[in-house]
Enzyme design. Structure first.
Site, PDB file in Angstrom:
ATOM      1  N   LEU A  39       0.877  -1.170   0.000  1.00 41.76           N
ATOM      2  CA  LEU A  39       0.000   0.000   0.000  1.00 41.76           C
ATOM      3  C   LEU A  39       0.912   1.217   0.000  1.00 41.76           C
ATOM      4  O   LEU A  39       1.817   1.329   0.828  1.00 41.76           O
ATOM      5  CB  LEU A  39      -0.890  -0.009   1.246  1.00 41.76           C
ATOM      6  CG  LEU A  39      -1.960   1.081   1.377  1.00 41.76           C
ATOM      7  CD1 LEU A  39      -2.907   1.070   0.191  1.00 41.76           C
ATOM      8  CD2 LEU A  39      -2.736   0.898   2.678  1.00 41.76           C
ATOM      9  N   ASP A  40       0.708   2.132  -0.951  1.00 43.66           N
ATOM     10  CA  ASP A  40       1.576   3.304  -1.094  1.00 43.66           C
ATOM     11  C   ASP A  40       1.828   3.983   0.250  1.00 43.66           C
ATOM     12  O   ASP A  40       0.902   4.096   1.065  1.00 43.66           O
ATOM     13  CB  ASP A  40       0.950   4.320  -2.045  1.00 43.66           C
ATOM     14  CG  ASP A  40       1.132   3.940  -3.502  1.00 43.66           C
ATOM     15  OD1 ASP A  40       1.873   2.993  -3.778  1.00 43.66           O
ATOM     16  OD2 ASP A  40       0.526   4.612  -4.361  1.00 43.66           O
ATOM     17  N   PRO A  41       3.058   4.458   0.491  1.00 45.62           N
ATOM     18  CA  PRO A  41       3.352   5.161   1.739  1.00 45.62           C
ATOM     19  C   PRO A  41       2.398   6.322   2.015  1.00 45.62           C
ATOM     20  O   PRO A  41       2.032   6.571   3.164  1.00 45.62           O
ATOM     21  CB  PRO A  41       4.785   5.659   1.527  1.00 45.62           C
ATOM     22  CG  PRO A  41       5.385   4.682   0.576  1.00 45.62           C
ATOM     23  CD  PRO A  41       4.265   4.300  -0.351  1.00 45.62           C
ATOM     24  N   ALA A  43      -0.665   6.510   1.254  1.00 44.49           N
ATOM     25  CA  ALA A  43      -2.037   6.040   1.471  1.00 44.49           C
ATOM     26  C   ALA A  43      -2.194   5.442   2.857  1.00 44.49           C
ATOM     27  O   ALA A  43      -1.243   4.980   3.483  1.00 44.49           O
ATOM     28  CB  ALA A  43      -2.400   5.002   0.411  1.00 44.49           C
ATOM     29  N   ARG A 177      -3.764   6.237  -8.447  1.00 43.03           N
ATOM     30  CA  ARG A 177      -3.135   7.484  -8.925  1.00 43.03           C
ATOM     31  C   ARG A 177      -3.275   7.609 -10.441  1.00 43.03           C
ATOM     32  O   ARG A 177      -3.608   8.669 -10.967  1.00 43.03           O
ATOM     33  CB  ARG A 177      -1.652   7.491  -8.549  1.00 43.03           C
ATOM     34  CG  ARG A 177      -1.377   7.731  -7.082  1.00 43.03           C
ATOM     35  CD  ARG A 177       0.110   7.650  -6.807  1.00 43.03           C
ATOM     36  NE  ARG A 177       0.641   6.311  -6.906  1.00 43.03           N
ATOM     37  CZ  ARG A 177       1.909   6.017  -7.203  1.00 43.03           C
ATOM     38  NH1 ARG A 177       2.763   6.989  -7.485  1.00 43.03           N
ATOM     39  NH2 ARG A 177       2.327   4.763  -7.239  1.00 43.03           N
TER      40      ARG A 177
END
Length: 305
Positions: A39-41, A43, A177
């Site tokens: 999970l993206d930093p 997010a 994104r």
């Protein structure tokens, strides 16, 4: 106490998925820990973490749907496609609810996506975001195009001028994104993802998740057991197969990885949760020769002897 299973972590924005794994190792005192998908930093949201032998279930946990709430902003784009990047374009525009609603249906179903250059994908063994930071990659790589599925896409509400909250239900590997950027392109304006919250990953939802702080507090109270989701419950989407009528010899052979004759009429090559005498031993499939385990999760001493 030894813990094995899955813990549903609520990751905060600004923390990497790897950081969460490190914290879970310390909290549960277990080296075998892994997450089910980065999970993206930037997010926040649901990040299921596998502990102990549950790490072997990775392939059966990552194929599920994901659900997100994102804020999309129009009129600006960034190099990272989120709020942490450098602004690359601005446009004077005003996107209304009706205009946004008109383009969303075009993103439902199977679509092609070009992963952002600031992503954890590897190119010749090097993470793409590292190449981007060094200026070696400046545009998305066409060869990395992937097909994803958007199951649901809707507007929750408008927050302000050119800013909307949207809800997305999608397949694994979807870049929200990129989706925000592409929605902007469909409207003829730049756009970026200002905020992202993953509200569900497969059967794991945000309502039943724990923050790292909550887990540390529960550890101090010796109450961590209630945070662990049993391994077989985590793969409830896989049908169950109970083998209580197996002879002792066939059980022993199956436990030790051999293929055993199996006459039941079930589809070939489809995974099943296997139970012997009520104990969940792992996952298996039936092939032309018989039944065999593909993921062993029974007691280690049984397998060894």
């Amino acid at each position: 106490m030894q813990f094995e299973g899955i813990v549903n972590v609520l990751k905060p924005p600004g923390m990497t998925s790897s950081d969460v794994v490190v914290d879970i190792r310390r909290i549960y005192n277990e080296k075998r820990v892994g997450h089910t998908g980065t999970l993206d930093p930037a997010a926040g949201g649901v990040l299921p973490i596998c502990i102990g032998r549950a790490t072997r279930l990775f392939d059966y946990l990552v194929e599920k749907r994901k659900e997100y709430i994102a804020e999309i902003r129009f009129g600006v784009s960034t190099d990272t496609l989120d709020s942490f990047g450098v602004v690359t374009e601005k446009a004077d525009c005003e996107i209304g609810m009706e205009a946004l609603e008109s383009v969303l249906p075009g993103f439902l179903g199977e679509i092609d996506q070009l992963p952002p250059i600031y992503s954890s994908l590897s190119v010749n063994g090097v993470k793409l975001y590292k190449l981007a930071r060094r200026g070696e990659v400046t545009e998305p790589i066409e060869e990395r195009k992937r097909r994803v599925t958007i199951h649901e896409l809707s507007i929750i509400r408008q927050l302000s001028k050119n800013s909307f909250l949207i809800r997305i239900v999608c397949s694994k590997g979807t870049y929200i994104r990129t989706l925000c950027k592409d929605i902007g392109a469909a409207l003829g304006v730049p756009a970026y993802m200002a905020f992202l919250l993953r509200t569900a990953s497969g059967s794991f939802d945000i309502e039943h998740s724990f923050t790292i702080a909550e887990l540390r507090e529960l550890k101090e109270k010796d109450s961590l057991a209630g945070t662990i989701i049993p391994m077989d419950r985590a793969v409830e989407h896989v049908p169950a197969l109970r083998l209580d009528e197996f002879s002792a010899r066939k059980k022993r052979l199956l436990i030790n990885g051999a293929t055993v004759p199996f006459d039941a009429q079930i589809p070939l090559s489809e995974p099943y949760r296997l139970y012997i005498d009520g104990e969940f031993i792992g996952l298996g499939v039936k092939n032309a020769e018989g039944l065999h385990t593909t993921v062993w999760l029974g007691k280690e001493d049984n397998k060894n002897g």
